[in-house]
Design an enzyme around this catalytic site. Structure first.
Site, PDB file in Angstrom:
ATOM      1  CB  VAL A   1       9.267   4.122 -11.067  1.00 35.48           C
ATOM      2  CG1 VAL A   1       8.715   5.517 -11.374  1.00 35.48           C
ATOM      3  CG2 VAL A   1       8.704   3.102 -12.060  1.00 35.48           C
TER       4      VAL A   1
ATOM      5  N   GLY B   1       0.790  -1.212   0.000  1.00 38.24           N
ATOM      6  CA  GLY B   1       0.000   0.000   0.000  1.00 38.24           C
ATOM      7  C   GLY B   1       0.824   1.265   0.000  1.00 38.24           C
TER       8      GLY B   1
ATOM      9  CG  ASP C   1      11.630  -3.761  -2.901  1.00 36.83           C
ATOM     10  OD1 ASP C   1      12.170  -3.323  -1.878  1.00 36.83           O
ATOM     11  OD2 ASP C   1      10.598  -3.270  -3.388  1.00 36.83           O
TER      12      ASP C   1
ATOM     13  CG  HIS D   1       3.229   0.578  -5.597  1.00 35.94           C
ATOM     14  ND1 HIS D   1       3.429   1.654  -4.761  1.00 35.94           N
ATOM     15  CD2 HIS D   1       3.772  -0.490  -4.968  1.00 35.94           C
ATOM     16  CE1 HIS D   1       4.043   1.251  -3.657  1.00 35.94           C
ATOM     17  NE2 HIS D   1       4.272  -0.046  -3.759  1.00 35.94           N
TER      18      HIS D   1
ATOM     19  CD  GLN E   1      16.676  -2.807 -11.628  1.00 36.41           C
ATOM     20  OE1 GLN E   1      16.242  -2.784 -12.779  1.00 36.41           O
ATOM     21  NE2 GLN E   1      17.763  -2.137 -11.268  1.00 36.41           N
TER      22      GLN E   1
END
Length: 301
Positions: free
Chosen positions: A174, A29, A148, A35, A146
């Protein structure tokens, strides 16, 4: 868009579209453009996109920010609706971890280096919740960011080892216009800390620039990055690792490698990485087939 909170409802809704290609975006969230890039990648390849919001308690250590992790469900719901998400799955903790829950997924060597060295139970929680969500959604493809990078490697290894029939796609990080990697935790930074946080990406991209002009010695590349990191309050790690095994990369670099960093700016822990791989503008070859570097190319990035 449907907003669903229980596994029973989710399975009923997905049962009606089982002839469709299902993409899945698991999140905690407080959604941002990173996201939304995953949603865009899913919509480009799948007929149905499921996005989950679940702040997973089992991946937080006892002194970490579970209780204060940023949340704004109504805002997230509207972002999902605007982005074309088909199903928003937002279970509570009791739905994911019912009473007397005691079964966990134990990742191996990939989870022990980098963040795993400082957060020993973190990837056990990640692998467990992702495996559970995969079993709830049963997607064809799952999309991860990416940023993470180690998480992507752990999840991909789990999918291979447990014979999960799911393609794991890694979407390029991003970034904000000033190149700070987008993260829900960026909201913790005050104005002065926000400026100092740029040292992380500045260091990584400085090393990447040296790689692009031919530098292949690991220590020299890390030294270039380290020179920019004095502005952070505490550098937890800066490591150059093999992109598949996450073990220390060998000089001279001949295989794709990941330069990964974790640092505290104020009380906020931030992570970032760049991929060092010859022949690709973004550090990822378009035809990349190595385990941890599968990517989606239609992300608008």
């Amino acid at each position: 868009m449907q907003t669903i909170t229980t596994v029973t409802e989710l399975r009923s809704a997905l049962g009606r579209v089982r002839d469709k290609h299902v993409g899945f975006v698991p999140t905690m969230g407080y959604l941002h453009d990173g996201h939304m890039a995953l949603v865009k990648a899913s919509r480009a390849r799948c007929d149905v996109t499921v996005l989950s919001i679940f702040v997973n308690p089992t991946q937080f250590g006892p002194t970490e920010d579970l209780s204060t992790y940023p949340r704004n469900f109504l805002r997230d719901e509207q972002l999902c609706r605007d982005a074309g998400v088909t199903i928003l799955f937002a279970p509570d903790a009791h739905e994911v971890y019912p009473a007397q829950f005691e079964t966990f997924v134990e990742p191996g060597e990939l989870a022990r280096s980098l963040c795993g060295a400082f957060r020993p139970e973190h990837f056990r929680g990640v692998a467990t919740v992702v495996c559970k969500l995969f079993n709830m959604v049963l997607p064809d493809i799952a999309f991860f960011g990416q940023k993470d990078f180690q998480q992507c490697a752990v999840v991909r290894r789990m999918a291979i080892d447990l014979n999960l029939p799911i393609e794991i796609v890694t979407v390029p990080t991003v970034r904000e216009p000033d190149r700070l990697a987008m993260s829900s935790r960026n909201r913790y930074l005050n104005k002065e800390e926000r400026l100092r946080a740029l040292a992380i990406s500045r260091g990584l991209f400085a090393a990447e620039a040296e790689f692009r002009v031919g530098e292949r010695e690991c220590e020299k590349l890390m030294a270039v990055a380290r020179r920019h990191l004095d502005e952070v309050d505490r550098l937890q790690y800066l490591e150059l690792v093999d992109a598949d095994t996450l073990q220390p990369a060998c000089s001279p670099l001949s295989q794709p490698a990941a330069l990964c960093a974790a640092a505290y700016v104020g009380s906020t822990r931030l992570i970032d990485n760049v991929i060092l791989s010859a022949g690709s503008e973004h550090g990822l070859r378009p035809d990349q087939t190595r385990m941890t570097l599968s990517r989606c190319d239609d992300t608008g990035r």
